[in-house]
Motif scaffolding. Structure first.
Motif, mmCIF file in Angstrom:
data_model
loop_
_atom_site.group_PDB
_atom_site.id
_atom_site.type_symbol
_atom_site.label_atom_id
_atom_site.label_comp_id
_atom_site.label_asym_id
_atom_site.label_seq_id
_atom_site.Cartn_x
_atom_site.Cartn_y
_atom_site.Cartn_z
ATOM 1 N N MET A 65 0.846 -1.201 0.000
ATOM 2 C CA MET A 65 0.000 0.000 0.000
ATOM 3 C C MET A 65 0.881 1.251 0.000
ATOM 4 S SD MET A 65 -2.876 1.191 2.787
ATOM 5 C CE MET A 65 -3.753 -0.372 2.603
ATOM 6 N N VAL A 66 0.554 2.192 -0.860
ATOM 7 C CA VAL A 66 1.298 3.448 -0.927
ATOM 8 C C VAL A 66 0.844 4.344 0.227
ATOM 9 C CG1 VAL A 66 1.730 5.504 -2.300
ATOM 10 C CG2 VAL A 66 1.540 3.280 -3.423
ATOM 11 N N ARG A 67 1.784 4.954 0.924
ATOM 12 C CA ARG A 67 1.462 5.849 2.030
ATOM 13 C C ARG A 67 1.081 7.217 1.465
ATOM 14 N NH1 ARG A 67 3.124 4.648 7.158
ATOM 15 N NH2 ARG A 67 3.477 6.861 7.563
ATOM 16 N N ILE A 68 -0.186 7.590 1.624
ATOM 17 C CA ILE A 68 -0.696 8.832 1.069
ATOM 18 C C ILE A 68 -0.003 10.042 1.704
ATOM 19 C CG2 ILE A 68 -2.736 10.264 0.721
ATOM 20 C CD1 ILE A 68 -2.681 7.722 -0.959
ATOM 21 N N LEU A 114 -1.506 -0.497 -10.157
ATOM 22 C CA LEU A 114 -0.719 0.369 -9.283
ATOM 23 C C LEU A 114 -1.532 0.928 -8.118
ATOM 24 C CD1 LEU A 114 1.483 2.400 -11.809
ATOM 25 C CD2 LEU A 114 2.111 0.409 -10.444
ATOM 26 N N THR A 115 -2.850 1.013 -8.264
ATOM 27 C CA THR A 115 -3.672 1.562 -7.181
ATOM 28 C C THR A 115 -4.224 0.484 -6.262
ATOM 29 O OG1 THR A 115 -5.575 1.553 -8.692
ATOM 30 C CG2 THR A 115 -4.366 3.632 -8.449
ATOM 31 N N SER A 116 -3.844 -0.752 -6.508
ATOM 32 C CA SER A 116 -4.331 -1.848 -5.666
ATOM 33 C C SER A 116 -3.940 -1.608 -4.208
ATOM 34 C CB SER A 116 -3.754 -3.173 -6.158
ATOM 35 O OG SER A 116 -4.158 -4.234 -5.325
ATOM 36 N N GLY A 117 -4.905 -1.690 -3.308
ATOM 37 C CA GLY A 117 -4.656 -1.498 -1.889
ATOM 38 C C GLY A 117 -4.757 -0.065 -1.422
ATOM 39 N N SER A 118 -4.916 0.878 -2.350
ATOM 40 C CA SER A 118 -4.966 2.301 -1.982
ATOM 41 C C SER A 118 -6.281 2.963 -2.355
ATOM 42 C CB SER A 118 -3.815 3.057 -2.676
ATOM 43 O OG SER A 118 -2.558 2.516 -2.316
ATOM 44 N N ILE A 163 5.377 3.002 -8.212
ATOM 45 C CA ILE A 163 6.451 2.310 -8.941
ATOM 46 C C ILE A 163 7.552 1.892 -7.973
ATOM 47 C CG2 ILE A 163 8.300 2.627 -10.627
ATOM 48 C CD1 ILE A 163 5.584 2.157 -11.860
ATOM 49 N N GLU A 164 7.918 2.773 -7.059
ATOM 50 C CA GLU A 164 8.947 2.434 -6.064
ATOM 51 C C GLU A 164 8.500 1.259 -5.207
ATOM 52 O OE1 GLU A 164 9.453 6.090 -4.006
ATOM 53 O OE2 GLU A 164 10.779 6.974 -5.532
ATOM 54 N N ARG A 165 7.247 1.256 -4.812
ATOM 55 C CA ARG A 165 6.716 0.135 -4.023
ATOM 56 C C ARG A 165 6.754 -1.151 -4.834
ATOM 57 N NH1 ARG A 165 1.735 -2.290 -3.978
ATOM 58 N NH2 ARG A 165 1.128 -3.353 -2.038
ATOM 59 N N GLU A 166 6.391 -1.073 -6.095
ATOM 60 C CA GLU A 166 6.389 -2.255 -6.963
ATOM 61 C C GLU A 166 7.798 -2.817 -7.112
ATOM 62 O OE1 GLU A 166 3.998 -3.041 -10.985
ATOM 63 O OE2 GLU A 166 5.761 -1.773 -11.316
ATOM 64 N N GLN A 167 8.779 -1.934 -7.244
ATOM 65 C CA GLN A 167 10.168 -2.370 -7.378
ATOM 66 C C GLN A 167 10.696 -3.001 -6.088
ATOM 67 O OE1 GLN A 167 12.035 1.258 -8.677
ATOM 68 N NE2 GLN A 167 11.492 0.943 -10.832
ATOM 69 N N ARG A 168 10.256 -2.489 -4.935
ATOM 70 C CA ARG A 168 10.672 -3.069 -3.657
ATOM 71 C C ARG A 168 10.099 -4.472 -3.466
ATOM 72 N NH1 ARG A 168 9.339 2.082 -1.596
ATOM 73 N NH2 ARG A 168 7.409 1.197 -0.727
ATOM 74 N N LEU A 169 8.878 -4.658 -3.933
ATOM 75 C CA LEU A 169 8.221 -5.946 -3.742
ATOM 76 C C LEU A 169 8.614 -6.979 -4.798
ATOM 77 C CD1 LEU A 169 4.606 -4.776 -2.830
ATOM 78 C CD2 LEU A 169 6.414 -5.539 -1.283
#
Length: 273
Positions: A1-4, A186-190, A263-269
């Motif tokens: 989840m991206v931190r808003i 990319l918006t999954s979970g947010s 994108i950064e979250r996707e790359q980390r995971l």
């Protein structure tokens, strides 16, 4: 989840650090065209031969708006992109963006067609003045139509949240219609947090628009006098354009920074997959 919260912090950083670049884009693609449209029918008389050109001018303004949002997205996504590069990238991605937007508009219209059919079947009529006459409408049909409108609006709000990074994808990944599916990923979970952001943005923008235009309208009438309604309308239109342009800039930067964060979250995971 991206931190808003992190996305908002990065949005503020971009707005502070790239103010001159973003302002130049906004003035060129949003403010000046908006002032031209605001002048039509207020201080600039629209003669009969010129009436046919008004829709073309409004369409050109819409295209410039999309161009500006794309350029803002490019600048906000990559610190190496300046105003000239941002506008060039926007020009390159303009047609794909317009294609995706056209598909979304068609889908939005289709969502409300069933409700329109039920309203028509109910016996409701639309007068020439644009008012809806419900005096002879069947309650069952109108209740069903109202429910369909509500469901369509809720789905539209959900979809608006799911396509927040859409222009970021169009600009940075050079996708066309495939950007829609990518945006859902990319918006999954947010989704819920983004819906909250959209509602807050709408409320704040609406309040600011109503407050500013009301105050400016009163001041303009006092300065220009009651015999200059065109001048008052133009001044109010300029203020509305400035507020709308500023809100669009903030919104576009936020969307771009959400894209980067996703994108950064996707790359980390990715290594964990």
């Amino acid at each position: 989840m991206v931190r808003i919260g992190d996305v908002w912090d990065r949005t503020v950083d971009v707005l502070r650090g790239r103010t001159a670049i973003l302002t130049g884009i906004v003035l060129l693609t949003l403010v000046l065209p908006g002032i031209v449209v605001g002048a039509l029918g207020t201080i600039v008389p629209v003669s009969d031969p010129f009436v046919a050109a008004v829709p073309l001018i409004r369409f050109a303004t819409l295209v410039l708006l999309v161009l500006g949002v794309l350029a803002i997205t490019a600048v906000a996504s990559d610190p190496a992109v300046d105003r000239t590069q941002g506008l060039r990238i926007a020009g390159q991605r303009l047609l794909p963006a317009l294609g995706v937007l056209t598909a979304l508009v068609i889908a939005a219209i289709a969502l409300f067609i069933p409700a329109g059919v039920l309203f028509r079947l109910s016996g409701a009529t639309l007068s020439g003045a644009g008012t809806l006459d419900m005096s002879h409408a069947a309650p069952g049909y109108t209740a069903g139509a109202g429910l369909l409108v509500l469901l369509a609006a809720l789905f539209g709000l959900w979809l608006s949240a799911r396509i927040v990074p859409l222009f970021g994808i169009v600009v940075n990944e050079r996708r066309g219609f495939g950007a829609l599916r990518r945006s859902l990923t990319l918006t999954s979970g947010s989704t819920l947090k983004l819906i909250g952001v959209l509602i807050l943005y709408f409320v704040l923008t609406t309040v600011a628009m109503l407050a500013a235009t009301s105050v400016v309208g009163v001041i303009a009438r006092l300065v220009l006098g009651g015999d200059a309604p065109g001048g008052v309308a133009f001044v109010v239109a300029v203020v509305r354009t400035l507020i709308s342009a500023g809100a669009t800039m903030v919104q576009s930067v936020f969307y771009a920074r959400f894209y980067v964060a996703a994108i950064e979250r996707e790359q980390r995971l990715a290594p964990l997959a």
